[in-house]
Motif scaffolding. Structure first.
Motif, PDB file in Angstrom:
ATOM      1  N   ARG A 235       0.850  -0.982   0.093  1.00 54.77           N
ATOM      2  CA  ARG A 235       0.032  -0.045  -0.265  1.00 54.77           C
ATOM      3  C   ARG A 235       0.955   1.548  -0.033  1.00 54.77           C
ATOM      4  NH1 ARG A 235      -4.613  -2.072   4.195  1.00 54.77           N
ATOM      5  NH2 ARG A 235      -6.348  -2.095   2.781  1.00 54.77           N
ATOM      6  N   ARG A 236       1.979   1.258   0.825  1.00 58.49           N
ATOM      7  CA  ARG A 236       2.793   2.519   0.659  1.00 58.49           C
ATOM      8  C   ARG A 236       3.450   2.904  -0.653  1.00 58.49           C
ATOM      9  NH1 ARG A 236       4.175   0.305   5.910  1.00 58.49           N
ATOM     10  NH2 ARG A 236       5.938  -0.585   5.135  1.00 58.49           N
ATOM     11  N   ASP A 239       0.921   4.195  -2.760  1.00 60.57           N
ATOM     12  CA  ASP A 239       0.296   5.626  -2.207  1.00 60.57           C
ATOM     13  C   ASP A 239      -1.131   5.307  -1.663  1.00 60.57           C
ATOM     14  OD1 ASP A 239       0.579   8.105  -1.350  1.00 60.57           O
ATOM     15  OD2 ASP A 239      -0.099   8.842  -3.136  1.00 60.57           O
ATOM     16  N   ASP A 240      -1.434   4.332  -1.465  1.00 65.47           N
ATOM     17  CA  ASP A 240      -2.719   3.659  -1.023  1.00 65.47           C
ATOM     18  C   ASP A 240      -2.919   3.909   0.567  1.00 65.47           C
ATOM     19  OD1 ASP A 240      -5.436   2.838  -1.424  1.00 65.47           O
ATOM     20  OD2 ASP A 240      -4.624   0.620  -1.474  1.00 65.47           O
ATOM     21  N   ASP A 241      -3.830   4.861   1.058  1.00 68.25           N
ATOM     22  CA  ASP A 241      -3.970   5.166   2.265  1.00 68.25           C
ATOM     23  C   ASP A 241      -5.034   4.180   2.922  1.00 68.25           C
ATOM     24  OD1 ASP A 241      -4.401   6.347   4.838  1.00 68.25           O
ATOM     25  OD2 ASP A 241      -5.070   7.816   4.290  1.00 68.25           O
ATOM     26  N   PRO A 242      -4.604   3.538   4.050  1.00 70.17           N
ATOM     27  CA  PRO A 242      -5.458   2.539   4.438  1.00 70.17           C
ATOM     28  C   PRO A 242      -6.730   3.029   5.080  1.00 70.17           C
ATOM     29  CG  PRO A 242      -3.235   1.891   5.122  1.00 70.17           C
ATOM     30  CD  PRO A 242      -3.290   3.179   4.593  1.00 70.17           C
ATOM     31  N   THR A 243      -6.819   4.186   5.289  1.00 77.21           N
ATOM     32  CA  THR A 243      -7.988   4.991   5.964  1.00 77.21           C
ATOM     33  C   THR A 243      -8.897   5.411   4.903  1.00 77.21           C
ATOM     34  OG1 THR A 243      -6.898   7.190   6.134  1.00 77.21           O
ATOM     35  CG2 THR A 243      -6.488   5.637   7.969  1.00 77.21           C
ATOM     36  N   PRO A 245      -8.837   3.973   1.245  1.00 79.94           N
ATOM     37  CA  PRO A 245      -8.157   3.312   0.128  1.00 79.94           C
ATOM     38  C   PRO A 245      -8.736   3.476  -1.230  1.00 79.94           C
ATOM     39  CG  PRO A 245      -9.387   1.821   1.242  1.00 79.94           C
ATOM     40  CD  PRO A 245      -9.338   2.947   2.056  1.00 79.94           C
ATOM     41  N   ARG A 246      -7.576   3.517  -2.170  1.00 76.96           N
ATOM     42  CA  ARG A 246      -7.837   3.505  -3.639  1.00 76.96           C
ATOM     43  C   ARG A 246      -8.000   2.287  -4.223  1.00 76.96           C
ATOM     44  NH1 ARG A 246      -4.095   7.846  -6.650  1.00 76.96           N
ATOM     45  NH2 ARG A 246      -5.257   7.142  -8.242  1.00 76.96           N
ATOM     46  N   GLU A 249      -8.606  -2.764   0.152  1.00 80.26           N
ATOM     47  CA  GLU A 249      -9.305  -2.317   1.327  1.00 80.26           C
ATOM     48  C   GLU A 249      -9.209  -3.604   2.197  1.00 80.26           C
ATOM     49  OE1 GLU A 249     -13.261  -1.490   0.406  1.00 80.26           O
ATOM     50  OE2 GLU A 249     -14.009  -3.303   0.400  1.00 80.26           O
TER      51      GLU A 249
END
Length: 264
Positions: A235-236, A239-243, A245-246, A249
Motif C-alpha cells: 500500500r505504501r 500510495d494507498d492510504d488504508p484509511t 483506500p484507492r 481495502e
C-alpha cells in the motif's frame, strides 16, 4: 538453469557461507560470497542475483539494514538466514524487505528445496511469457470501477491508474514502475484477479507459497502476520492510504479485496 543465473551469499561465518555457496552451486546457480553487509550490497550491484541470502548478526552494517539497502536497489529474492529464531525477528526481517526467513541451524536438503522452488517459479514465468509482446504505447484499456479489467493482452490487468503486467511482472501507476518485490507483486496480482471477492490472509499466504513451488497447505500465524506486513508495504508503494483506500481495502478479521471504486 541457464547460464547467468546467480546468487549472492552475505554471511560472515566462513563455514556457513561455504555451505550455502555449495548448495547454490549444486542447484546449478553460480554463487558469490560476501563476508559483510557492505561487501554484499556491492556484490548484489555487480552480479544482479536471482537470490540473495543475508545473515542478521554481522559486523558493521547488520543484516536488517543490509536487507533494506539490497531491497532498495534490487528485486532479488531475499532469504534471511539467522540464528535469531523469535517470531519478532522474522517479522522484522520481512518488514525490512526479505521474501523468506530461515532459522539456523537449517537442514541442507530443505534449503536446497527452497532454492529449487525459486528456480522452478522463474522457469515457469519465463515459459508463460514466451511469444508475448509488450503492448504498444497508448493501447492500455480504460479502467473499470470496482474490479480489475483484463486488456486485449490477457497478461495485463488495469484498475484506475494502476496497470499490472503479469508478463513483465511490472506494476505501474501513471506509467511509473512502483518497484514491487516478488511477494508484493504476487499479492497485488492475486487481489486484482479476483476483484471484490475477499481473499483471506491464509488464502493469500497459500498463493504466495504456491508461486514458489511449495504445495503445503498449512498456514502458520507467522505467515498471516507476514501477509499483513507485505500488504502494508504494498500500500505504501502504491500510495494507498488504508484509511481511505484507492485500491486495496481491509475486511476486518478476514483479509483484503479491491475497493468498490477506483479513481480514473
Amino acid at each position: 538453469m541457464d547460464d547467468g543465473v546467480t546468487a549472492v551469499v552475505i554471511e560472515d561465518d566462513d563455514v556457513v557461507r561455504d555451505l550455502l555457496i555449495d548448495l547454490f552451486e549444486s542447484a546449478g546457480v553460480v554463487a558469490y560470497g560476501a563476508a559483510s553487509g557492505a561487501e554484499g550490497i556491492e556484490a548484489v550491484r555487480a552480479h544482479d542475483p536471482l537470490i540473495t541470502t543475508v545473515d542478521i548478526n554481522m559486523p558493521g552494517i547488520d543484516g536488517l539494514e543490509t536487507t533494506r539497502r539490497v531491497r532498495d536497489r534490487s528485486s532479488t529474492h531475499i532469504i534471511v538466514v539467522s540464528a535469531l529464531t523469535e517470531e519478532a525477528d522474522a517479522v522484522l526481517a520481512l518488514s525490512a524487505g526479505a521474501d523468506d526467513f530461515v532459522a539456523k541451524p537449517f537442514r541442507a536438503r530443505e534449503f536446497r528445496a527452497r532454492i529449487e522452488a525459486v528456480l522452478r517459479r522463474v522457469k515457469a514465468e519465463a515459459g508463460s511469457t514466451e511469444g508475448v509482446s509488450a503492448p504498444a504505447a497508448g493501447t492500455v484499456p480504460p479502467s473499470s470501477i470496482g474490479s480489475a479489467t483484463a486488456s486485449a493482452d490477457a497478461s495485463i490487468l488495469v484498475i484506475g491508474d494502476l496497470v499490472v503486467d503479469r508478463s513483465t511482472r511490472i506494476a505501474a501507476r501513471d506509467g511509473v514502475d512502483a518497484g514491487l518485490t516478488r511477494t508484493e507483486f504476487d499479492l497485488l496480482a492475486a487481489l486484482m484477479e479476483t476483484g471484490r471477492r475477499v481473499r483471506t490472509k491464509e488464502e493469500l499466504a497459500l498463493v504466495v507459497r504456491s508461486r514458489r513451488g511449495n504445495a503445503d497447505t498449512r498456514v502458520s500465524e507467522l505467515e498471516t502476520r507476514t501477509i499483513e506486513t507485505h500488504v502494508a508495504k504494498l500500500r505504501r508503494k502504491l500510495d494507498d492510504d488504508p484509511t481511505a483506500p484507492r485500491y486495496i481495502e481491509t475486511v476486518r478479521g478476514v483479509g483484503y479485496r479491491l475497493t468498490a471504486g477506483a479513481e480514473t
